[in-house]
Design a protein around this motif. Structure first.
Motif, mmCIF file in Angstrom:
data_model
loop_
_atom_site.group_PDB
_atom_site.id
_atom_site.type_symbol
_atom_site.label_atom_id
_atom_site.label_comp_id
_atom_site.label_asym_id
_atom_site.label_seq_id
_atom_site.Cartn_x
_atom_site.Cartn_y
_atom_site.Cartn_z
ATOM 1 N N LYS A 182 2.009 0.385 -10.645
ATOM 2 C CA LYS A 182 2.428 -0.546 -11.680
ATOM 3 C C LYS A 182 1.785 -0.261 -13.031
ATOM 4 O O LYS A 182 2.247 -0.761 -14.051
ATOM 5 C CB LYS A 182 2.099 -1.983 -11.260
ATOM 6 C CG LYS A 182 2.845 -2.466 -10.018
ATOM 7 C CD LYS A 182 2.515 -3.923 -9.726
ATOM 8 C CE LYS A 182 3.351 -4.464 -8.574
ATOM 9 N NZ LYS A 182 2.963 -3.904 -7.283
ATOM 10 N N SER A 183 0.707 0.528 -13.036
ATOM 11 C CA SER A 183 -0.045 0.713 -14.274
ATOM 12 C C SER A 183 -0.750 2.060 -14.246
ATOM 13 O O SER A 183 -1.011 2.636 -13.180
ATOM 14 C CB SER A 183 -1.073 -0.417 -14.429
ATOM 15 O OG SER A 183 -1.982 -0.156 -15.476
ATOM 16 N N HIS A 184 -1.093 2.565 -15.446
ATOM 17 C CA HIS A 184 -1.924 3.764 -15.513
ATOM 18 C C HIS A 184 -3.302 3.513 -14.913
ATOM 19 O O HIS A 184 -3.994 4.452 -14.503
ATOM 20 C CB HIS A 184 -2.076 4.223 -16.971
ATOM 21 C CG HIS A 184 -0.900 5.004 -17.478
ATOM 22 N ND1 HIS A 184 -0.303 5.992 -16.737
ATOM 23 C CD2 HIS A 184 -0.223 4.950 -18.661
ATOM 24 C CE1 HIS A 184 0.693 6.521 -17.432
ATOM 25 N NE2 HIS A 184 0.762 5.905 -18.601
ATOM 26 N N VAL A 185 -3.713 2.253 -14.857
ATOM 27 C CA VAL A 185 -5.004 1.916 -14.259
ATOM 28 C C VAL A 185 -5.028 2.287 -12.776
ATOM 29 O O VAL A 185 -6.096 2.535 -12.207
ATOM 30 C CB VAL A 185 -5.310 0.420 -14.464
ATOM 31 C CG1 VAL A 185 -6.641 0.021 -13.836
ATOM 32 C CG2 VAL A 185 -5.313 0.076 -15.947
ATOM 33 N N ASP A 186 -3.844 2.350 -12.155
ATOM 34 C CA ASP A 186 -3.769 2.708 -10.731
ATOM 35 C C ASP A 186 -4.476 4.022 -10.439
ATOM 36 O O ASP A 186 -5.033 4.200 -9.352
ATOM 37 C CB ASP A 186 -2.304 2.834 -10.291
ATOM 38 C CG ASP A 186 -1.537 1.530 -10.398
ATOM 39 O OD1 ASP A 186 -2.179 0.468 -10.379
ATOM 40 O OD2 ASP A 186 -0.302 1.582 -10.518
ATOM 41 N N TYR A 187 -4.417 4.961 -11.386
ATOM 42 C CA TYR A 187 -5.031 6.270 -11.144
ATOM 43 C C TYR A 187 -6.536 6.146 -10.919
ATOM 44 O O TYR A 187 -7.138 7.003 -10.264
ATOM 45 C CB TYR A 187 -4.795 7.199 -12.337
ATOM 46 C CG TYR A 187 -3.355 7.600 -12.545
ATOM 47 C CD1 TYR A 187 -2.708 8.434 -11.644
ATOM 48 C CD2 TYR A 187 -2.630 7.152 -13.648
ATOM 49 C CE1 TYR A 187 -1.386 8.802 -11.827
ATOM 50 C CE2 TYR A 187 -1.312 7.519 -13.842
ATOM 51 C CZ TYR A 187 -0.693 8.341 -12.928
ATOM 52 O OH TYR A 187 0.620 8.709 -13.113
ATOM 53 N N LEU A 188 -7.140 5.108 -11.450
ATOM 54 C CA LEU A 188 -8.589 4.967 -11.402
ATOM 55 C C LEU A 188 -9.073 4.029 -10.302
ATOM 56 O O LEU A 188 -10.197 4.166 -9.823
ATOM 57 C CB LEU A 188 -9.101 4.440 -12.751
ATOM 58 C CG LEU A 188 -8.696 5.226 -14.003
ATOM 59 C CD1 LEU A 188 -9.198 4.506 -15.246
ATOM 60 C CD2 LEU A 188 -9.229 6.642 -13.947
ATOM 61 N N VAL A 189 -8.230 3.066 -9.922
ATOM 62 C CA VAL A 189 -8.694 1.971 -9.062
ATOM 63 C C VAL A 189 -9.211 2.482 -7.722
ATOM 64 O O VAL A 189 -10.345 2.193 -7.315
ATOM 65 C CB VAL A 189 -7.567 0.942 -8.849
ATOM 66 C CG1 VAL A 189 -7.969 -0.063 -7.767
ATOM 67 C CG2 VAL A 189 -7.261 0.212 -10.131
ATOM 68 N N MET A 190 -8.386 3.270 -7.001
ATOM 69 C CA MET A 190 -8.799 3.711 -5.676
ATOM 70 C C MET A 190 -10.041 4.584 -5.744
ATOM 71 O O MET A 190 -10.967 4.448 -4.928
ATOM 72 C CB MET A 190 -7.657 4.468 -4.990
ATOM 73 C CG MET A 190 -6.593 3.589 -4.353
ATOM 74 S SD MET A 190 -7.205 2.398 -3.139
ATOM 75 C CE MET A 190 -8.237 3.425 -2.110
#
Length: 850
Positions: free
Chosen positions: A348-356
């Motif tokens: 859903k967001s570019h933040v997804d790349y960092l979360v996991m």
């Protein structure tokens, strides 16, 4: 409360009795931060209550002993009273532990004093990077003890993890002097624990009941049984180590060199060379260039530098990351049996790349390599992401056979090496908040790797990443209303700091059960990977993609923002008073809870009245602050009104839970709309039409045919007092029940209106061919006209993404066909009366003339 205080006091007394002042100070400072899974704590308690526990760890280190001693005493578990293969050290805890003398005497001492034992399998040694075997072999004595003991003897493999990197395939000089992560020297272990104690973890492997193990090897002597159990313990510890650290680290250059030796890639290059007349070495250089553009260059130093920056960013703009810890542990345990784990999050967001990566790093696990679009490989972001674990792929491979073969070979290499991967099955970010159908390209190549023998199995883990507020909300709404997608570039990177000026609530991370590929194949009758045909493989990949997306949908988190936006948008009026908004939010929350959906923390028992402090009020005020909702006053009550030109952005949050309530919405719409016939069969037929109409919008439960889902949904609506059966008909129970059914039916009103707009645009297509972009532009203009004239009331229906899906559905029904790259009217809509009949059918479900 008194019991809890008593336990704390007992723990303090035990610590003072067991540890000296220095030991207690060190323990309080460093040990409480180490993560211990609730399941691990419960397992140790159970084993201690049933028998004599022998903790087994790989390499003897001072901090491992200190931590385990602190853990057991602080949690009221049997303290260590015997230790094997640890060098002598001074301090009060050690004076209460038998370290010398006959092994059987030590173990008997520990058992007689109500304690446990600790066995290290090996010791560190200077100039021996991997350490050496311990001088003492305790297992023959333990086997002899188990044969004579009335209580079980449990061998518990354990891992204390404070490193962030796996061992190297080829040790460096420092490894010979200071040790490796698996066999650290004294200085190495102390420094690593000091640096990483806040991200360390204590893991418990599969315990071995030694009496049961002996019973399985009745004809063997104690010495033989001891060798066997020692080997099993090494396997268990290796699995735990692999689950945390992943495979041994390989330099990126070595990975690229090994990928270039891939047999299938070599064959493809040779075929291209023979057909084109080019030299194979020239094609190899091209393949190497492609690999340099594709491959991740994961580096521990870069991760160590980025980690504090990511921590600061997440703390700055989010209220926290809510992680289902038990499900995360379960997901990663799938790798213990040898199946590499592939994380498949929603996007859903570019933040997804960092979360996991951030979540796994914080918990001491290996960081995955993450598939990212080549559009993110621009300088300076691209090199940074690459060293943090990103590997890049083009959005389209076209007819470039060398690039395609090279990328497939790289995926096979990742699978063969057992590298933890992460890729987004939806392909791109969802601009609507709704889950997208799985893109099958990369997923198919992962499956190919197993079919080609690179690995025996793979574990796909569906992951739902849900945001209370999305960073890219305004840009998404512009794109949905017809604006062009803005490319990622340096300018976008420079503008990104504006995000840091706001707060975006909590991120919710949930994990579904891992989907093991081989059992999934067997469920489809595919036993032999080598015998799978191309058609069977395509069907397998489609089914696997749908299963992954359904897994994501069913563990998605229900947030207060999703509930509030759903209620505000699911009615045909202008606004809702607080007295109506609150009960509808409550009703929707209860439906989600009844279906087993996960509610965000604090939402289950929170007040739903938007005027009462709580998560619902916070969500409403957030929408008002963002100018998505405005308020007004009438008759002394607050009215909440969605802002017309911001409804698309508000709909984003509604769409995040749409799959959870879609069955009820479809059946409610079928029961209320259309012709007057309300027989069970008529409602079933209408619901079937709607489910097929929206097959590109919603994700239906895997393994359950429509008939089962329909019957279960009807029963839920009947049990909830919304529908009753009268004379063979399904009708609203009463006037309040009709209002609630109208509310549920209106959840999909914007989708019905979107598909109606696509149907109206058929008239434009009937005047002459159009390309796809022209059709969508015409549909968007039709939507604006219909909205301004009041013939549709949901401005969020004017959505490019939904109109694209509607056009695809029209093509599948042959109402629209493609000829010479142009769209023309198909046989299913050639006549004007056919088109009008389809529009009338859609209007009948809307309950008004549109």
């Amino acid at each position: 409360m008194a019991t809890a205080l008593a336990k704390v006091e007992d723990s303090e007394v035990a610590l003072r009795h067991e540890f000296g002042a220095v030991g207690r100070a060190l323990g309080r400072r460093y040990c409480p931060h180490v993560r211990v899974a609730a399941a691990a704590d419960a397992e140790l308690r159970r084993l201690g209550a049933e028998g004599f526990v022998v903790h087994v760890q790989r390499t003897a280190t001072w901090v491992s002993f200190l931590y385990l001693a602190w853990l057991l005493v602080s949690r009221g578990l049997a303290p260590i009273r015997a230790v094997v293969n640890m060098r002598r050290w001074f301090g009060r805890p050690w004076r209460r532990v038998a370290q010398r003398g006959a092994l059987d005497v030590r173990f008997e001492y520990a058992r007689r004093h109500g304690g446990s034992a600790l066995v290290f399998l090996q010791q560190t040694a200077l100039m021996r990077a991997g350490g050496r075997s311990g001088r003492e072999d305790p297992f023959p004595d333990l086997v002899a003890m188990a044969r004579k003991s009335e209580r079980p003897v449990f061998l518990v493999p354990e891992l204390v993890v404070w490193e962030k990197w796996s061992v190297r395939l080829k040790p460096a000089w420092a490894d010979y002097v200071f040790g490796t992560p698996e066999a650290p020297g004294f200085l190495h272990s102390v420094l690593a624990f000091w640096r990483n104690h806040k991200r360390a973890q204590f893991r418990v492997g599969q315990p071995i009941d030694l009496r049961a193990f002996i019973a399985q090897n009745l004809g063997d002597s104690d010495a033989v049984v001891a060798r066997k159990v020692r080997a099993v313990l090494h396997v268990h510890l290796a699995r735990e180590t692999r689950a945390v650290f992943g495979p041994p680290y390989k330099p990126p250059e070595r990975v690229i060199d090994e990928t270039l030796r891939d047999r299938t890639l070599r064959q493809t290059l040779e075929q291209i060379a023979s057909r084109s007349g080019k030299d194979v070495r020239t094609l190899e250089r091209e393949a190497r260039r492609h690999l340099n553009a594709i491959a991740a260059r994961l580096h521990p130093t870069v991760l160590a530098v980025l980690a504090p920056m990511m921590g600061w960013m997440f703390d700055r703009i989010y209220d926290g990351i809510d992680v289902d810890e038990a499900a995360l542990e379960r997901a990663l345990q799938a790798g213990r049996a040898g199946a590499p784990v592939i994380l498949c999050p929603s996007h859903k967001s570019h933040v997804d790349y960092l979360v996991m990566s951030w979540v796994l790093w914080k918990r001491g696990f290996q960081v995955p390599v993450v598939a990212a679009g080549a559009n993110l490989s621009f300088f300076p972001l691209g090199p940074l992401l690459r060293r943090a674990g990103a590997f890049f792929l083009r959005r389209s491979f076209g007819s470039d056979r060398i690039y395609t073969a090279t990328f497939k070979a790289y995926v096979r290499k990742l699978v063969r090496d057992g590298v933890l991967q992460e890729f987004f099955p939806e392909g791109g970010r969802s601009r609507t908040g709704k889950l997208l159908p799985a893109k099958l390209g990369l997923l198919g190549w992962e499956v190919d790797a197993v079919l080609d023998g690179a690995r025996n199995d793979l574990a796909f883990v569906p992951v739902a990443i849900d945001y209370e507020k999305i960073v890219e909300g305004s840009s998404y709404s512009k794109e949905l209303l017809g604006g062009e997608k803005q490319p990622e570039d340096v300018g976008a990177l420079i503008r990104a700091p504006r995000v840091l000026l706001r707060r975006y609530g909590t991120i919710h991370l949930r994990f579904d059960e891992p989907v093991l590929l081989r059992p999934f194949m067997r469920g489809r009758g595919l036993e032999d990977p080598e015998a799978v045909s191309e058609e069977e493989k395509r069907g397998l990949v489609r089914a696997l993609g749908h299963r992954i997306m359904w897994g994501i949908a069913r563990v998605s988190t229900v947030t207060p923002h999703a509930l509030v936006s759903t209620v505000l948008l699911s009615h045909s009026g202008r606004g809702l008073p607080a007295s109506v908004l609150g009960p509808r939010v409550d009703a929707l929350r209860r439906m989600c809870a009844e279906d087993g959906s996960t509610l965000s923390a604090g939402l289950a028992e929170a007040p739903t009245d938007p005027t009462v402090p709580g998560p619902v009020r916070t969500a409403v005020l957030g929408f008002v602050e963002d100018k998505l909702v405005r308020t007004d006053q009438a008759k002394g009550e607050t009215i909440y009104l969605p802002v017309d030109d911001r409804r698309v952005q508000l709909a984003y949050y509604k769409n995040t839970i749409l799959n959870l309530i879609a069955p009820r919405a479809l059946v409610s719409c079928a029961a209320l709309r259309g012709v007057l016939d309300a027989s069970d069969e008529s409602v079933r037929t209408k619901a079937l039409f709607l489910s097929r109409l929206f097959k590109l919008e919603f994700i239906y439960r895997v393994g359950a045919p429509f008939e089962i889902i329909f019957a279960e949904t009807v029963e839920k609506l009947v049990a909830g007092g919304l529908l009753v059966r009268r004379s063979g008909a399904l009708v609203p129970a009463d006037a309040p029940a009709r209002e609630r059914l109208e509310f549920l039916a209106d959840v999909i009103r914007d989708y019905l209106q979107s598909y109606l707009l696509a149907a109206l645009t058929l008239e434009d297509l009937a005047t002459g061919p159009m390309d796809r972009r022209a059709f969508l532009r015409a549909a968007l203009e039709t939507g604006r006209m219909e909205f301004l004239q009041g013939r549709i009331d949901a401005s969020e229906a004017i959505s490019r993404t939904t109109l694209e899906n509607a056009l695809t559905w029209l093509q599948e029904q042959e109402m629209v066909v493609e000829r010479d790259r142009k769209l023309v009217i198909g046989p299913g809509a050639e006549r004007a009366e056919q088109r009008e009949a389809f529009r009338d059918e859609l209007r009948s479900y809307l309950g008004r003339r549109s």
